[in-house]
Design a protein around this motif. Structure first.
Motif, short mmCIF file in Angstrom:
data_model
loop_
_atom_site.label_atom_id
_atom_site.label_comp_id
_atom_site.label_asym_id
_atom_site.label_seq_id
_atom_site.Cartn_x
_atom_site.Cartn_y
_atom_site.Cartn_z
N THR A 167 26.81 -6.95 -12.80
CA THR A 167 25.78 -6.95 -11.75
C THR A 167 24.84 -8.15 -11.86
OG1 THR A 167 24.23 -5.62 -13.06
CG2 THR A 167 25.83 -4.42 -11.72
N ALA A 168 25.02 -8.98 -12.89
CA ALA A 168 24.06 -10.05 -13.14
C ALA A 168 24.43 -11.35 -12.42
CB ALA A 168 23.94 -10.31 -14.64
N HIS A 169 25.73 -11.59 -12.21
CA HIS A 169 26.16 -12.89 -11.68
C HIS A 169 27.59 -12.73 -11.18
CE1 HIS A 169 27.37 -17.17 -11.78
NE2 HIS A 169 26.09 -17.44 -11.62
N SER A 170 28.00 -13.63 -10.31
CA SER A 170 29.36 -13.57 -9.78
C SER A 170 30.41 -13.83 -10.86
CB SER A 170 29.54 -14.58 -8.65
OG SER A 170 29.24 -15.90 -9.09
N TYR A 171 30.05 -14.60 -11.92
CA TYR A 171 31.03 -14.88 -12.97
C TYR A 171 31.45 -13.62 -13.71
CZ TYR A 171 33.21 -16.90 -17.09
OH TYR A 171 34.11 -17.19 -18.10
N PRO A 172 30.53 -12.85 -14.31
CA PRO A 172 30.98 -11.63 -14.97
C PRO A 172 31.59 -10.62 -13.99
CG PRO A 172 28.59 -11.74 -14.93
CD PRO A 172 29.09 -13.07 -14.50
N ALA A 173 31.14 -10.63 -12.74
CA ALA A 173 31.70 -9.70 -11.76
C ALA A 173 33.19 -10.00 -11.52
CB ALA A 173 30.92 -9.79 -10.45
N ILE A 174 33.54 -11.27 -11.36
CA ILE A 174 34.94 -11.62 -11.10
C ILE A 174 35.79 -11.44 -12.36
CG2 ILE A 174 34.82 -14.10 -11.60
CD1 ILE A 174 36.62 -12.52 -8.61
N ILE A 175 35.19 -11.66 -13.55
CA ILE A 175 35.92 -11.43 -14.79
C ILE A 175 36.28 -9.95 -14.93
CG2 ILE A 175 35.78 -11.51 -17.31
CD1 ILE A 175 36.07 -14.24 -15.94
N TRP A 176 35.32 -9.08 -14.69
CA TRP A 176 35.59 -7.64 -14.74
C TRP A 176 36.65 -7.24 -13.72
CZ3 TRP A 176 34.33 -3.39 -17.62
CH2 TRP A 176 33.40 -3.58 -18.65
N THR A 177 36.58 -7.80 -12.52
CA THR A 177 37.56 -7.46 -11.48
C THR A 177 38.97 -7.87 -11.89
OG1 THR A 177 35.86 -7.76 -9.78
CG2 THR A 177 38.15 -7.78 -9.06
N ILE A 178 39.10 -9.08 -12.43
CA ILE A 178 40.42 -9.57 -12.85
C ILE A 178 41.01 -8.67 -13.92
CG2 ILE A 178 41.59 -11.43 -14.10
CD1 ILE A 178 39.73 -13.39 -12.61
N PHE A 179 40.21 -8.33 -14.93
CA PHE A 179 40.76 -7.59 -16.06
C PHE A 179 40.94 -6.10 -15.76
CE2 PHE A 179 39.86 -11.32 -18.70
CZ PHE A 179 41.07 -11.37 -19.38
N LEU A 180 40.08 -5.52 -14.95
CA LEU A 180 40.32 -4.13 -14.56
C LEU A 180 41.58 -4.01 -13.72
CD1 LEU A 180 36.74 -2.76 -13.78
CD2 LEU A 180 38.17 -2.36 -15.80
N TYR A 181 41.82 -4.98 -12.86
CA TYR A 181 43.05 -5.01 -12.06
C TYR A 181 44.27 -5.12 -12.99
CZ TYR A 181 45.56 -5.92 -7.65
OH TYR A 181 46.37 -5.82 -6.56
N LEU A 182 44.17 -6.01 -13.97
CA LEU A 182 45.27 -6.19 -14.92
C LEU A 182 45.48 -4.95 -15.77
CD1 LEU A 182 47.36 -7.87 -16.51
CD2 LEU A 182 45.44 -8.80 -17.83
N LEU A 183 44.41 -4.38 -16.31
CA LEU A 183 44.52 -3.23 -17.21
C LEU A 183 45.05 -2.00 -16.49
CD1 LEU A 183 41.29 -3.67 -19.35
CD2 LEU A 183 43.65 -4.17 -20.01
N LEU A 184 44.74 -1.86 -15.20
CA LEU A 184 45.32 -0.77 -14.42
C LEU A 184 46.84 -0.88 -14.38
CD1 LEU A 184 45.18 1.63 -12.46
CD2 LEU A 184 44.83 -0.01 -10.60
N HIS A 185 47.33 -2.09 -14.21
CA HIS A 185 48.79 -2.30 -14.19
C HIS A 185 49.40 -2.10 -15.57
CE1 HIS A 185 47.76 -3.99 -10.29
NE2 HIS A 185 49.04 -3.97 -9.98
N VAL A 186 48.68 -2.48 -16.61
CA VAL A 186 49.17 -2.22 -17.97
C VAL A 186 49.33 -0.73 -18.19
CG1 VAL A 186 48.56 -2.36 -20.42
CG2 VAL A 186 48.27 -4.37 -18.94
N ALA A 187 48.34 0.06 -17.76
CA ALA A 187 48.43 1.51 -17.89
C ALA A 187 49.61 2.07 -17.11
CB ALA A 187 47.11 2.16 -17.43
#
Length: 241
Positions: A167-187
């Motif tokens: 929620t602090a900046h677009s950088y951590p927001a896009i990092i979380w989006t990328i990895f949550l998308y990836l980790l969902l597929h890993v699961a």
């Protein structure tokens, strides 16, 4: 159930959203279990001298191409998220921003070999089952699932340890989006691996009748692609810039 998942989420009704999502997941597994059954004879006379197979797998099957087309659509969405990362880089004064400290690369370095190992193990599983090496097939799938879990776990630990507030900046927001998308597929990949082991145990997967395994192998290849692209973008690109 699928419709409920999206409709309830639209109105931020999270409890019925989770219930609908879980129900959708269970119903899809139940439906899949009734497909690709091994026929008693794999040929049927179609007339006019044509004899057609009743069971095919790999690129000869409709199911394999359905998985391939699904991956193309899914991959387009993921690449769009990656594009968002580089779009922000072009418009931001600093990327990563000053609020982000130096990120540790130890856990990503440990995670990457597990990702590649999972991709190699699922291919070994395909060859092992084709050659009726059932023990090797089961070992390859179990180790592949463990490798995916290790990769996903290490990347999740890195994400949590990085202390990135989405929620602090677009950088951590896009990092979380990328990895949550990836980790969902890993699961999902781990669930698929356990699914083919269950199919083997139930007699619905066998040498020469490996449609489920070939589709899972294709999806695991996609996970490897996603992982490599995500790690290169998030872990390596900041070093180059």
């Amino acid at each position: 159930a699928t419709g409920g998942f999206f409709i309830f989420a639209t109105f931020h009704l999270w409890t019925p959203t989770l219930i609908s999502g879980a129900l959708t997941f269970v119903l899809i597994l139940c439906w899949l279990w009734t497909t690709a059954e091994i026929p008693e004879r794999n040929e049927r006379d179609a007339g006019c001298g044509y004899v057609l197979p009743l069971y095919v797998s790999g690129p000869q099957s409709v199911g394999w191409w359905a998985m391939f087309i699904t991956i193309l659509a899914d991959g387009t969405a993921f690449v769009s998220v990656i594009f968002g990362y580089f779009f922000f880089w072009t418009v931001a004064e600093q990327w990563p921003p000053p609020i982000v400290g130096e990120l540790d690369l130890l856990m990503p370095a440990l995670a990457f070999p597990f990702l590649l190992l999972a991709g190699g193990l699922i291919r070994w599983a395909v060859v092992a089952l084709r050659n009726s090496r059932i023990g090797r097939f089961k070992l390859a799938v179990w180790l592949g699932c463990a490798s995916l879990l290790a990769f996903g776990g290490l990347e999740l630990l890195w994400l949590l340890a990085a202390d990135l507030d989405p929620t602090a900046h677009s950088y951590p927001a896009i990092i979380w989006t990328i990895f949550l998308y990836l980790l969902l597929h890993v699961a999902l990949g781990v669930v698929m691996g356990l699914y083919v082991l269950a199919r083997l145990r139930a007699g619905r997967l066998a040498p020469g009748y490996d449609l489920d395994l070939r589709n899972v192998a294709l999806f695991w290849d996609f996970i490897v692609f996603m992982g490599v692209l995500a790690m290169a973008t998030v872990h390596l690109f900041p070093l180059a810039s």
